[in-house]
Design an enzyme around this catalytic site. Structure first.
Site, PDB file in Angstrom:
ATOM      1  N   HIS A 109       0.792  -1.218   0.000  1.00  0.00           N
ATOM      2  CA  HIS A 109       0.000   0.000   0.000  1.00  0.00           C
ATOM      3  C   HIS A 109       0.834   1.282   0.000  1.00  0.00           C
ATOM      4  O   HIS A 109       0.294   2.366  -0.217  1.00  0.00           O
ATOM      5  CB  HIS A 109      -0.983  -0.015   1.182  1.00  0.00           C
ATOM      6  CG  HIS A 109      -2.339   0.498   0.827  1.00  0.00           C
ATOM      7  ND1 HIS A 109      -3.437   0.303   1.630  1.00  0.00           N
ATOM      8  CD2 HIS A 109      -2.780   1.213  -0.233  1.00  0.00           C
ATOM      9  CE1 HIS A 109      -4.495   0.882   1.060  1.00  0.00           C
ATOM     10  NE2 HIS A 109      -4.121   1.432  -0.066  1.00  0.00           N
ATOM     11  N   ASP A 136      -9.848  -0.359   3.990  1.00  0.00           N
ATOM     12  CA  ASP A 136      -8.638  -0.872   4.647  1.00  0.00           C
ATOM     13  C   ASP A 136      -8.969  -1.251   6.091  1.00  0.00           C
ATOM     14  O   ASP A 136      -9.873  -0.670   6.704  1.00  0.00           O
ATOM     15  CB  ASP A 136      -7.577   0.250   4.647  1.00  0.00           C
ATOM     16  CG  ASP A 136      -6.147  -0.252   4.753  1.00  0.00           C
ATOM     17  OD1 ASP A 136      -5.888  -1.202   5.504  1.00  0.00           O
ATOM     18  OD2 ASP A 136      -5.279   0.356   4.087  1.00  0.00           O
ATOM     19  N   HIS A 138      -6.538  -0.814   8.208  1.00  0.00           N
ATOM     20  CA  HIS A 138      -5.614   0.094   8.898  1.00  0.00           C
ATOM     21  C   HIS A 138      -5.798   1.531   8.410  1.00  0.00           C
ATOM     22  O   HIS A 138      -6.164   1.761   7.253  1.00  0.00           O
ATOM     23  CB  HIS A 138      -4.162  -0.324   8.628  1.00  0.00           C
ATOM     24  CG  HIS A 138      -3.876  -1.765   8.929  1.00  0.00           C
ATOM     25  ND1 HIS A 138      -4.045  -2.764   8.001  1.00  0.00           N
ATOM     26  CD2 HIS A 138      -3.447  -2.365  10.060  1.00  0.00           C
ATOM     27  CE1 HIS A 138      -3.735  -3.934   8.540  1.00  0.00           C
ATOM     28  NE2 HIS A 138      -3.373  -3.737   9.795  1.00  0.00           N
ATOM     29  N   ASP A 140      -3.338   3.667   8.082  1.00  0.00           N
ATOM     30  CA  ASP A 140      -2.180   4.014   7.236  1.00  0.00           C
ATOM     31  C   ASP A 140      -1.799   5.479   7.373  1.00  0.00           C
ATOM     32  O   ASP A 140      -1.490   6.155   6.392  1.00  0.00           O
ATOM     33  CB  ASP A 140      -2.452   3.647   5.764  1.00  0.00           C
ATOM     34  CG  ASP A 140      -2.487   2.136   5.535  1.00  0.00           C
ATOM     35  OD1 ASP A 140      -2.198   1.378   6.482  1.00  0.00           O
ATOM     36  OD2 ASP A 140      -2.812   1.715   4.411  1.00  0.00           O
ATOM     37  N   HIS A 153       4.315   1.167   4.186  1.00  0.00           N
ATOM     38  CA  HIS A 153       2.908   0.859   3.858  1.00  0.00           C
ATOM     39  C   HIS A 153       1.952   1.204   5.011  1.00  0.00           C
ATOM     40  O   HIS A 153       0.742   1.189   4.806  1.00  0.00           O
ATOM     41  CB  HIS A 153       2.726  -0.596   3.381  1.00  0.00           C
ATOM     42  CG  HIS A 153       2.738  -1.645   4.444  1.00  0.00           C
ATOM     43  ND1 HIS A 153       2.211  -2.905   4.259  1.00  0.00           N
ATOM     44  CD2 HIS A 153       3.218  -1.627   5.713  1.00  0.00           C
ATOM     45  CE1 HIS A 153       2.353  -3.620   5.358  1.00  0.00           C
ATOM     46  NE2 HIS A 153       2.967  -2.873   6.251  1.00  0.00           N
ATOM     47  N   ASP A 240      -7.391  -2.004  -0.139  1.00  0.00           N
ATOM     48  CA  ASP A 240      -6.412  -2.864   0.525  1.00  0.00           C
ATOM     49  C   ASP A 240      -7.126  -4.178   0.826  1.00  0.00           C
ATOM     50  O   ASP A 240      -8.176  -4.179   1.489  1.00  0.00           O
ATOM     51  CB  ASP A 240      -5.932  -2.183   1.815  1.00  0.00           C
ATOM     52  CG  ASP A 240      -4.793  -2.921   2.498  1.00  0.00           C
ATOM     53  OD1 ASP A 240      -4.797  -4.173   2.507  1.00  0.00           O
ATOM     54  OD2 ASP A 240      -3.915  -2.237   3.059  1.00  0.00           O
ATOM     55  N   ASP A 242      -6.677  -6.347   2.915  1.00  0.00           N
ATOM     56  CA  ASP A 242      -6.918  -6.640   4.338  1.00  0.00           C
ATOM     57  C   ASP A 242      -8.166  -5.941   4.883  1.00  0.00           C
ATOM     58  O   ASP A 242      -8.558  -6.158   6.036  1.00  0.00           O
ATOM     59  CB  ASP A 242      -5.677  -6.367   5.203  1.00  0.00           C
ATOM     60  CG  ASP A 242      -5.335  -4.897   5.388  1.00  0.00           C
ATOM     61  OD1 ASP A 242      -6.236  -4.037   5.312  1.00  0.00           O
ATOM     62  OD2 ASP A 242      -4.142  -4.605   5.626  1.00  0.00           O
ATOM     63  N   GLU A 285      -1.925  -4.990  -1.646  1.00  0.00           N
ATOM     64  CA  GLU A 285      -1.552  -5.852  -0.516  1.00  0.00           C
ATOM     65  C   GLU A 285      -1.921  -7.322  -0.674  1.00  0.00           C
ATOM     66  O   GLU A 285      -1.811  -8.085   0.275  1.00  0.00           O
ATOM     67  CB  GLU A 285      -2.127  -5.313   0.817  1.00  0.00           C
ATOM     68  CG  GLU A 285      -1.560  -3.963   1.251  1.00  0.00           C
ATOM     69  CD  GLU A 285      -0.175  -4.062   1.892  1.00  0.00           C
ATOM     70  OE1 GLU A 285       0.286  -5.182   2.200  1.00  0.00           O
ATOM     71  OE2 GLU A 285       0.461  -2.997   2.063  1.00  0.00           O
TER      72      GLU A 285
HETATM   73 MN   LIG Z   1      -3.364  -0.309   3.773  1.00  0.00          MN
END
Ligand SMILES: [Mn+2]
Length: 320
Positions: A109, A136, A138, A140, A153, A240, A242, A285
């Site tokens: 990412h 996402d 996260h 980030d 990332h 992303d 995840d 990712e």
């Molecule tokens: Mn990310």
């Protein structure tokens, strides 16, 4: 929304350019470099062609290899991240200049810094503001001061918002390359301790999993898309992998439990399509080293089909 789509944007959407960025330079785990090939194996191009799009797979960008070394002054692999993000910036900007809808296949990412830089340059040249929809687990939004790992990332949105090393945060013609008030996050469920303060101060609109639990995916995405429509301009979707619950998407290095289910993710993508707002996309990712028989790549292709208009029944047939 489809009936109000202008001819210009409808034409733009007919031609898709796929760009591979095979690197894990910003990640803590190796293997994201295999993401683009796994998406090709899962049939990304053919799926979009079947939906009626013209698709041009431009192959992979070629940047430096991953030295897999510890952080220096808070950042791992800063020179290599700069090199990769510069390649991505130029490739995405070139796609936009030529009227092609870009799909960037990551790669980790951190490369979003390059994507946002390229889109920022393009939007400035055509006088449009840029917004980002960030799907996402996260936020980030780490910096060298707050990161536990030094992995870039975990930092792309902080850097895009102007908080980071000048060599990365200055990759676009203007710094910051995006106004954080034009960033909307969905699916967030893992934010580092000091990062939380930065996220709240940033001005980003964060729909974390608690909000999604309380409001449901439908109301969440209704709010998100209404806001993006009101903001106007170019909408970039940064996906992303995840974001998804690890039970359906094991093929990422940084899984976090408690993400959207298969149906919630499909609804999210279908609503993005129906809004007609998406102007560019990145699929980030995916890590085949953690996947099971490429099933996460296949799921990402399924969700991408929904982003581009695949439906269980057409709206027309459903109404009959
Ligand atoms: Mn990310």
């Amino acid at each position: 929304m489809a009936t109000t789509t202008t001819t210009e944007s409808a034409d733009k959407r007919q031609s898709i350019r796929i760009i591979g960025a095979p690197t894990d330079i910003g990640a803590g785990h190796l293997g994201g470099s295999m993401g683009p090939e796994a998406l090709r194996v899962a049939g990304l191009e053919k799926a979009l062609v079947r939906l009626g799009y013209t698709v041009d797979d431009r192959g992979n960008l070629a940047g430096p290899t991953n030295p897999n070394t510890p952080p220096i002054n808070g950042y791992r692999h800063l020179p290599e991240n700069i090199a990769w993000c510069s390649l991505v910036r130029d490739a995405v900007q070139d796609s936009m200049t030529n009227g092609d809808f870009p799909i960037l296949m990551g790669g980790d990412h951190a490369l979003a810094i390059g994507t946002i830089a390229g889109l920022s340059n393009h939007c400035r040249s055509v006088g449009k503001p840029l917004s980002v929809l960030w799907l996402d687990a996260h936020a980030d939004f780490n910096t060298a001061e707050t990161t536990p790992s030094g992995n870039v990332h975990g930092m792309p949105l902080a850097i895009a918002a102007g908080h980071g090393p000048a060599e990365l945060s200055g990759l676009a013609d203007v710094t910051p390359m995006i106004d954080p008030h034009r960033i909307i996050q969905v699916g967030i469920r893992s934010v580092d301790v000091i990062e939380k303060i930065k996220v709240v101060e940033s001005g980003m609109d964060v729909h974390d999993m608690r909000r999604i639990d309380e409001n449901g995916m439908r109301q969440t995405m209704t709010q998100v898309l209404e806001k993006l429509a009101a903001l106007g301009g170019h909408v970039h979707v940064s996906f992303d992998v995840d974001f998804l619950d690890p039970s359906i998407a094991p093929g990422v290095g940084t899984t976090v439990p408690g993400g959207p289910t298969y149906r919630e993710a499909q609804l999210c993508m279908e609503m993005i399509h129906d809004s007609g707002l998406m102007d560019s996309l990145e699929l980030m990712e995916l890590n085949p080293a953690y996947d099971v028989k490429n099933k996460t790549a296949e799921l990402v292709v399924e969700l991408t089909k929904s982003l581009f208009g695949e439906q269980i029944l057409s709206r027309h047939h459903a109404a009959l």
